[in-house]
Design an enzyme around this catalytic site. Structure first.
Site, PDB file in Angstrom:
ATOM      1  N   GLU A  50       0.835  -1.214   0.000  1.00 60.55           N
ATOM      2  CA  GLU A  50       0.000   0.000   0.000  1.00 60.55           C
ATOM      3  C   GLU A  50       0.865   1.258   0.000  1.00 60.55           C
ATOM      4  OE1 GLU A  50      -3.059   0.393  -0.584  1.00 60.55           O
ATOM      5  OE2 GLU A  50      -3.707  -1.680  -0.502  1.00 60.55           O
ATOM      6  N   TYR A 133      -6.528   6.412   4.379  1.00 56.89           N
ATOM      7  CA  TYR A 133      -6.698   5.401   3.328  1.00 56.89           C
ATOM      8  C   TYR A 133      -5.861   4.149   3.641  1.00 56.89           C
ATOM      9  CZ  TYR A 133      -5.711   2.550  -0.562  1.00 56.89           C
ATOM     10  OH  TYR A 133      -5.525   1.415  -1.299  1.00 56.89           O
ATOM     11  N   ASP A 151      -9.853   5.708  -1.869  1.00 53.87           N
ATOM     12  CA  ASP A 151      -8.823   6.406  -2.654  1.00 53.87           C
ATOM     13  C   ASP A 151      -9.480   7.111  -3.844  1.00 53.87           C
ATOM     14  OD1 ASP A 151      -9.461   4.402  -4.417  1.00 53.87           O
ATOM     15  OD2 ASP A 151      -7.399   3.754  -4.768  1.00 53.87           O
TER      16      ASP A 151
END
Ligand code: SF4
Length: 357
Positions: A50, A133, A151
């Site tokens: 991520e 996020y 996102d």
């Protein structure tokens, strides 16, 4: 203020969102791309992926991800890695503060959580480099915690489903989109969050390119029905990047080029770079700059100009190759081809200049 008022939509459209979770998951089960981080999604692997995927395309991340995981397979390895080795593993991915924050967070995880990423959205959010996020993505994908991960892809899909013309760059609107997604989170929150992002990345594409005819949600999509999907989401026009003129000197002695460390804070903090001066300078200034460092320029040859885009700044670079005899520079290193390929990570901003060595 009610959610529908912030999102400029109607209540029935909002109340219909949770019913979309099931067809979306069915579609994801059949269409999910095979990606390295989706195999064996341990908290550490999901977290690293991520962070790498922030502001970087999936295709660009793939090669880096496997190399990074092979070199640093655990939180403890990441916490103990030398900065130069870390930056070398990250070289070319850009946004190097992400790598530094990964290491700082790994040290914190080691000190405060026994080396295991915490199974808590708020504890994840407290780690360096982890925002709403990323905390949502790691919490839902690695731990199955039902929190949203919203996102840019998700803003686009939801704003189209709701035909919302609310400005997605406004913080209260962003928070409202998060709230709108929460009732959609079913029993598989990690898969659901990935499904929504996957739909945005592969079907509900930006600008004029949504592939509505293959979208599993097309019969429920208000913007598709109204024929206005291409107009959404609404985003305020970004401020143009600040333009900075720079002059880059490839100071060469024999087979080696002079590299200096950048300051420990700010853009490209702590990384090696060639001599980098403010402004677009003439050749005489290049020779003077080398004299200031303690060297004596034997020749100054202009290089092709180059440019680089950062998030908020654009560099326009004038360049010179300056030949001289070796000299000592405090804090500087003379790097040969092996060093450049090995321990001294050079930011990609200088690639256009360094290629002319
Ligand atoms: Fe996006 Fe079209 Fe699907 Fe609506 S129908 S969610 S606009 S791809």
């Amino acid at each position: 203020m009610e959610l529908e008022d912030i999102l400029l939509t109607n209540r029935s459209a909002l109340e219909g969102l949770p019913r979309l979770a099931e067809p979306l998951l069915d579609w994801y089960d059949r269409n999910a791309r095979t990606l390295p981080w989706r195999e064996n999604p341990t908290p550490y692997r999901v977290w690293v992926s991520e962070i790498m995927l922030q502001q970087t395309r999936v295709e660009a991340v793939k090669g880096y991800y496997d190399r990074f995981l092979a070199a640093l397979p655990t939180v403890a390895d990441l916490a103990a890695v030398e900065d130069d080795v870390l930056l070398k593993l990250w070289e070319g991915l850009g946004y190097y503060s992400r790598a530094r924050n990964l290491k700082r967070a790994a040290m914190q995880v080691l000190a405060e959580h026994g080396g295991k990423l915490p199974a808590s959205y708020t504890a994840l959010l407290a780690l360096p480099g982890i925002g709403e996020y990323t905390a949502g993505a790691v919490a839902s994908i690695a731990f199955g915690i039902p929190v949203p991960a919203v996102d840019g892809n998700v803003y686009r899909v939801i704003s189209r489903l709701l035909m919302s013309y609310a400005d997605t760059s406004v913080p209260t609107v962003k928070a409202a989109f998060r709230r709108a997604v929460i009732p959609m989170l079913p029993n598989r929150p990690g898969d659901f969050n990935q499904a929504l992002m996957e739909l945005g990345a592969t079907v509900c594409l930006p600008n004029a390119a949504p592939k509505c005819m293959v979208c599993p949600l097309r019969f429920h999509c208000a913007a598709h029905r109204a024929g206005c999907a291409e107009e959404l989401p609404v985003k305020a026009i970004k401020k143009p990047r600040r333009i900075e003129e720079r002059t880059i000197l490839l100071v060469v002695a024999g087979e080696k080029v002079l590299l200096l460390r950048r300051e420990a804070k700010g853009l490209l903090a702590g990384m090696y770079q060639p001599v980098n001066l403010e402004g677009a300078l003439p050749p005489e200034s290049a020779a003077e700059a080398v004299a200031t460092l303690g060297g004596n320029a034997l020749s100054v040859t202009p290089l092709r100009p180059a440019g680089h885009l950062f998030t908020h700044v654009e560099w326009r670079m004038t360049g010179y190759r300056v030949e001289c005899a070796p000299f000592a520079v405090e804090g500087g290193v003379w790097a040969g081809a092996d060093d450049l390929a090995g321990e001294h990570a050079i930011p990609s901003a200088f690639r256009g200049m360094m290629a002319q060595l």
